[in-house]
Enzyme design. Structure first.
Site, PDB file in Angstrom:
ATOM      1  N   ASP A  84       0.865  -1.232   0.117  1.00 53.22           N
ATOM      2  CA  ASP A  84      -0.183   0.173   0.132  1.00 53.22           C
ATOM      3  C   ASP A  84       0.942   1.301  -0.056  1.00 53.22           C
ATOM      4  OD1 ASP A  84      -2.111   1.930  -0.226  1.00 53.22           O
ATOM      5  OD2 ASP A  84      -3.178   0.937   1.902  1.00 53.22           O
TER       6      ASP A  84
HETATM    7  C1  BGC Z   1      -5.124   3.442   0.255  1.00 51.18           C
HETATM    8  C2  BGC Z   1      -4.987   2.569  -0.955  1.00 51.18           C
HETATM    9  C3  BGC Z   1      -4.797   3.061  -2.239  1.00 51.18           C
HETATM   10  C4  BGC Z   1      -3.704   3.922  -2.386  1.00 51.18           C
HETATM   11  C5  BGC Z   1      -3.428   4.500  -3.716  1.00 51.18           C
HETATM   12  C6  BGC Z   1      -3.701   4.262   0.169  1.00 51.18           C
HETATM   13  O1  BGC Z   1      -3.733   5.054   1.044  1.00 51.18           O
HETATM   14  O2  BGC Z   1      -5.028   2.760   1.403  1.00 51.18           O
HETATM   15  O3  BGC Z   1      -6.287   1.817  -0.966  1.00 51.18           O
HETATM   16  O4  BGC Z   1      -5.064   2.229  -3.343  1.00 51.18           O
HETATM   17  O5  BGC Z   1      -3.455   4.622  -1.284  1.00 51.18           O
HETATM   18  O6  BGC Z   1      -4.023   5.605  -3.808  1.00 51.18           O
END
Ligand code: BGC
Length: 766
Positions: free
Chosen positions: A270
């Site tokens: 993530d």
């Molecule tokens: C979120 C993810 C997301 C990623 C990219 C993160 O903060 O938890 O779900 O895909 O950001 O935007």
């Protein structure tokens, strides 16, 4: 970054001496052999925040504006960037771009919780086929979706993105979602793997989960999605499980995911770097996103100083190359930037109507009959919530709100109410601008939900005479990086309570009906007020076509067939997990949380762990096993017609595979669809089991009055197994099982007992 560029410039000087194959589907070994250590360490680290930097040699060209990230290009070896952008309720990219008046809007589909409520894998697959087409046509290679963490507790701020409290429903809906998107030749990233069941302290929280609960609840849905649908990528979560960051857990990313379930794709982190990049590489986390140059440096140094075996790096690089050659970008797909938004809007509307859950319909007040003039109450009638906030928020061209939806359907709305709410919402939005961040918290959050408008009792009373019925709409919004609250969120606010009471009293006095529409992303308290209105329709956050979709159901154009994918408890504290869910709801990084009933931590002003003390007793597993009252049980949902269940049969094959059948007949007056859950109760003895567990489900086609359909369910011996922590294996006990065919977990009209003759065990990777 500078350092890497210098390093690569240096490589470039010696390039003539290095082999330079260009990547094809068939020469991955050759390309891997030709890569320098720096190139390998570059490929496994993304190009930075917001897809701003298109690869180490690509300069600062933006590939797809608003995408969340990219993988880096290595042009000398014919390795292009690939583009990763958010979902799950549609593709999230910027709708406008510098230097052009063209727009790049995407369709806002109903949120995850909504589509899970359809209990219809075909519907979900069709909808995500349309969604995946937008991914392809806007030049994106991977949709960072679906979000599929289990609804452990109603307050998780991202539950709306996720599907269910039950792993089988979540897993099967996810698999359908993945198949639909990937049928376009683009990938998904199922997320957040795993144990990301709260937003509070999400970047470092340690989810303390027993092995059994982990395997049976929190990993099971991911296992189903991987086994059934072969997702291209998996996103490891921000949090830890039992002391280890998931992105650095070999047990999770290699043993469970790859060795036990056969996952063949790549794992990416993530968004955000952590200490321990090298451990992530070793664990089998192939890609660091969004990627920071220091991560590349760490990997290079670790190989050079012998703390990272280059074989581990090569393994991940190979998987990345295998991923890259599948992508449209690698294959030179000429994307149009012009998906068929009109057709997709129709798909969004259809999915939204099939996902709505009719919770109450006293005296068959719905579908609306002899109603022309409507008094529509609630700020949400204008401030309609199509989907939640954060990275799950799609930039859609428009949202059809409730006012528009009802007017499009031909109703006449009370003008002064319409006017009042429009002005109230306009002013509230202006007010919100004076609050730092426009009333929102964190860069990812959208505008805060506008609080319910105060409405005097006399004003409500003045609306009775001229209108045939009243509709009260109650809305909720939440999103990434913040959990919900009990006060004024799970529970109704004082303004909502008084509005509801005043409207019901005034209209009922005149013999007129009141319908409540819930425009919510997750569970709210319903027990204390559900007796007041005549009907309650849970519309969820139904996407950009929401207002029209609600009208389709209220008018009976579509007969509702959604069922709850989670329990609605009487009170928040009735969930066992509520005693171990952080309250206080400050955004990530703040430190004044409290817990219900856990004094060891009430006084600790720092949250860094969550004890999953309820073990496997999540959601209905808790309420059913311990006989707790609920407001609406898991699987609950009414229809404008009625269904009869008959002739249940269950046969068990030699290998223990169970085939269950039941005949469903439409016994009412209008056509409708019925979702049926197969709830299994295991024999006593052996491991402790929940009273009932959903093991399969099916939904009928649209059945005309009097029409029947046989539904067939298949359950393997492995699906009936529980995880024995001591023996570290799955076990299916022999004995007599009860297979219940349920309208919901508490209403099981017919069941069948069948004997599993032979106990079975299933090993996991040691
Ligand atoms: C979120 C993810 C997301 C990623 C990219 C993160 O903060 O938890 O779900 O895909 O950001 O935007």
């Amino acid at each position: 970054m500078k350092k890497i560029l210098t390093t690569l410039a240096a490589i470039a000087l010696v390039l003539p001496m290095v082999a330079q194959p260009k990547l094809t589907k068939d020469n991955i070994d050759e390309v891997l052999a030709a890569m320098t250590l720096e190139e390998k360490a570059t490929l496994v680290v993304g190009s930075g925040w917001g897809s701003m930097i298109a690869g180490i040699t690509g300069g600062s060209q933006i590939l797809v504006s608003g995408a969340a990230g990219t993988t880096q290009a290595i042009p000398r070896l014919g390795i292009p960037n690939t583009v990763l952008a958010d979902g799950p309720a549609g593709l999230r990219i910027n709708p406008t771009r510098e230097g052009t008046t063209r727009t790049f809007y995407c369709t806002g589909f109903p949120v995850g919780t909504a589509i899970a409520s359809s209990w219809d894998v075909e519907l979900v697959e069709n909808m995500t086929k349309a969604m995946g087409n937008e991914v392809l046509e806007y030049g994106v290679d991977v949709l960072l979706a679906p979000g599929m963490n289990i609804h452990r507790n109603p307050l998780c701020g991202r539950n709306f993105e996720y599907f269910s409290e039950d792993p089988v429903l979540s897993g099967k809906i996810s698999a359908a979602y993945v198949k639909g998107v990937q049928s376009n030749g683009v990938g998904v990233s199922i997320k957040h793997f795993a144990g990301n069941n709260q937003e509070t302290a999400r970047d470092h929280n340690d989810a303390q989960i027993s092995q059994r609960a982990l395997r049976e609840i929190y990993l099971k849905n991911f296992e189903i999605a991987v086994r059934d649908a072969d997702p291209w990528t998996v996103m490891s979560s921000y949090n830890k499980i039992n002391g280890k960051y998931t992105q650095q857990s070999y047990d999770l990313l290699t043993k469970a995911l790859r060795e036990d379930w056969g996952f063949k794709g790549i794992v990416m982190t993530d968004w955000g770097a952590k200490d321990g990049t090298v451990d992530a590489v070793k664990a089998g986390n192939d890609l660091m996103e969004p990627g920071m140059p220091f991560e590349t440096q760490r990997i290079i140094e670790a190989v050079n100083n012998g703390t990272l075996d280059v074989k581990d790096l090569d393994r991940n690089v190979r998987r990345l190359l295998e991923f890259i050659v599948r992508t449209p970008r690698f294959n030179g797909y000429k994307y149009s930037d012009k998906p068929d938004l009109k057709a997709h809007a129709a798909a969004a509307r259809a999915a939204a109507t099939e996902s709505m859950v009719l919770l109450k319909n006293e005296g068959d007040v719905l579908p609306l009959k002899d109603v022309k003039n409507i008094a529509l109450f609630g700020a949400t009638s204008v401030d309609f919530v199509a989907g939640g906030t954060g990275s799950g928020n799609v930039n859609k061209a428009y949202v059809v709100n409730m006012v528009q939806g009802l007017e499009n359907a031909g109703f006449k709305l009370d003008e002064s109410l319409k006017d009042y709410y429009k002005k109230y919402v306009d002013f509230a939005r202006i007010d919100a601008r004076d609050i730092p961040n426009g009333g929102s918290v964190g860069i990812l959050l959208g505008e805060a939900k506008i609080a319910e408008a105060p409405v005097a009792k006399s004003f409500v009373e003045s609306k009775v005479a001229a209108n045939d019925a009243a509709i009260v709409i109650i809305g909720r919004n939440s999103g990434e990086s913040e959990d919900r609250r009990v006060e004024d969120d799970f529970d109704l606010s004082a303004a909502e309570r008084s509005l509801l009471t005043n409207v019901c009293n005034a209209f009922h006095l005149a013999g007129k009906k009141v319908i409540v529409v819930l425009n919510i992303g997750g569970v709210i308290e319903t027990a204390s007020w559900k007796a007041l209105p005549d009907a309650i329709l849970c519309a969820w956050q139904p996407g950009q076509e929401g207002g029209d979709a609600v009208a389709d159901v209220l008018t009976g154009k579509v007969n509702p067939s959604g069922k709850l994918p989670m329990t609605f408890p009487v009170q928040f504290v009735d969930h066992k997990s509520s005693f171990n869910f952080p309250l206080g709801n400050e955004p990530t990084g703040k430190s004044d949380f409290s817990f219900i009933g856990d004094d060891t931590r009430n006084t600790v002003n720092h949250v860094d762990f969550t004890k999953y003390e309820e073990g496997i007793f999540v959601g209905y597993r808790w309420f059913e096993t311990f006989g707790k009252e609920v407001s609406y049980p898991f699987g609950f949902g009414l229809s404008y017609t009625t269904f009869d269940y008959s002739k249940p049969t269950v046969t068990v094959a030699k290998d223990g595979t169970v085939t269950a059948k039941v005949i469903v007949t439409n016994t009412g007056k209008v056509a409708g669809k019925e979702a049926v859950g197969l709830y299994v109760s295991a024999p006593a003895g052996g491991l402790e089991k929940p009273a009932k567990e959903l093991k399969a489900f099916a939904k009928t086609r649209l059945l005309a009055p009097g029409e029947s359909q046989t539904l067939t369910f298949s359950v393997k011996a492995y699906d009936l197994a529980s995880f024995n922590e001591q023996a570290n294996r799955w076990e299916t006990a022999a004995g007599t099982y009860t297979f219940g065919f349920g309208r919901n977990v508490r209403d099981i009209p017919v069941s069948f007992q069948a004997v599993i003759k032979n106990a079975a065990t299933f090993a996991v990777s040691k």
